[in-house]
Design an enzyme around this catalytic site. Structure first.
Site, short mmCIF file in Angstrom:
data_model
loop_
_atom_site.label_atom_id
_atom_site.label_comp_id
_atom_site.label_asym_id
_atom_site.label_seq_id
_atom_site.Cartn_x
_atom_site.Cartn_y
_atom_site.Cartn_z
CG ASP A 121 3.43 105.39 -60.16
OD1 ASP A 121 3.91 104.67 -61.06
OD2 ASP A 121 3.02 104.94 -59.08
CG ASN B 4 2.20 102.40 -47.74
OD1 ASN B 4 1.85 101.93 -48.81
ND2 ASN B 4 2.78 103.58 -47.64
CD GLU C 284 3.13 106.52 -50.26
OE1 GLU C 284 2.57 105.49 -49.86
OE2 GLU C 284 4.31 106.51 -50.68
C1 F6R Z 1 4.25 101.35 -59.38
C2 F6R Z 1 3.26 101.69 -58.38
C3 F6R Z 1 3.33 101.17 -56.97
C4 F6R Z 1 3.75 99.71 -56.88
C5 F6R Z 1 3.89 99.29 -55.42
C6 F6R Z 1 4.38 97.87 -55.27
O1 F6R Z 1 3.95 101.97 -60.61
O2 F6R Z 1 2.38 102.44 -58.68
O3 F6R Z 1 2.08 101.35 -56.36
O4 F6R Z 1 2.81 98.92 -57.52
O5 F6R Z 1 4.77 100.15 -54.76
O6 F6R Z 1 5.69 97.79 -55.74
P1 F6R Z 1 6.40 96.38 -55.97
O7 F6R Z 1 5.66 95.74 -57.09
O8 F6R Z 1 7.82 96.72 -56.33
O9 F6R Z 1 6.26 95.63 -54.70
#
Ligand code: F6R
Length: 242
Positions: A67, A136, A143
């Site tokens: 992403d 979440n 999401e």
């Molecule tokens: C990042 C991504 C997100 C993260 C998730 C957890 O490329 O796709 O899904 O893996 O938001 O983020 P952290 O690792 O910062 O807790």
């Protein structure tokens, strides 16, 4: 689904590196799906070290990131392209042209999404997809409520995600509200998936993935349906698993 329990973030990163290096050595031209965020940083540090030690090479590796924030160019320190260059690509022998991150400032973002799907297809699909997980339950930026058959698309970030990401920005106004993300349908086509999770704020989501039902309300629950998923999670992230 194989679950590997580790003590803490440090051990998660070490185990993930061991797992990754084993897989890399088995493949001639690996296509990796990569993630950003705090979770994989330790793994990336270890991979850099393994490269420096001469144990692995990324010369024949292609990567596709999950992403990118809409509105942030690759030279913006908060963009995921910048993150990947800094935390991994600039420190290994990967060819820059073999690293793909969606372009968050493309003039035609819809086209950017379809092009990204095509690039993955042209590369022969993703061999190993690395995932973190949102508190979440999001994967990539899919999401809660995202369709299980979704392809790369523009996603409105959930408030919980915006709040979680705020720690990297000067003010709340600067935090992007949209991202380009691989869809769940794209992610699930990967041949193998490694999900990493550390910390108590991931405990509900991880319990949902392991013990809960398959539901679009918890995007990561799709992993139940994939035949080759490994979860490496620490004690805090596994605290609510039955
Ligand atoms: C990042 C991504 C997100 C993260 C998730 C957890 O490329 O796709 O899904 O893996 O938001 O983020 P952290 O690792 O910062 O807790």
């Amino acid at each position: 689904m194989q679950v590997i329990k580790v003590k803490d973030y440090a051990e998660m990163s070490e185990k993930a590196c061991e797992w990754f290096v084993g897989k890399l050595k088995e493949m001639e031209t690996p296509v990796l799906g990569l993630a950003t965020g705090s979770t994989p940083e330790g793994l990336y540090d270890h991979l850099i070290q393994k490269y420096k030690d001469g144990e692995i090479s990324f010369q024949d590796v292609k990567t596709f990131n999950l992403d990118e924030y809409i509105g942030l160019a690759g030279d913006n320190p908060n963009s995921y392209r910048y993150f990947m260059n800094e935390k991994l690509f600039n420190n290994i022998d990967i060819k820059q042209e073999n690293t793909f991150v969606p372009n968050g400032v493309a003039t035609d973002l819809e086209k950017e999404c379809t092009d990204y799907e095509q690039l993955i297809k042209d590369a022969g699909g993703i061999d190993i997809q690395l995932l973190g997980i949102g508190s979440n339950g999001h994967i990539g930026f899919n999401e809660p409520g995202a369709k299980f058959d979704g392809r790369t698309h523009i996603e409105n970030l959930a408030q919980a995600t915006i709040d979680a990401n705020a720690r990297f920005f000067d003010s709340m106004d600067d935090v992007p509200k949209q991202a380009v993300t691989m869809g769940i349908g794209s992610i699930i086509e990967s041949k193998e998936i490694l999900l990493l999770a550390s910390g108590e704020n991931k405990a509900d989501a991880i319990a949902g993935v392991i013990d809960g039902e398959l539901t679009e309300a918890l995007p990561a629950s799709i992993l139940k349906q994939h035949p080759r998923v490994t979860i490496i999670a620490d004690e805090a992230a596994l605290a609510k698993v039955k």
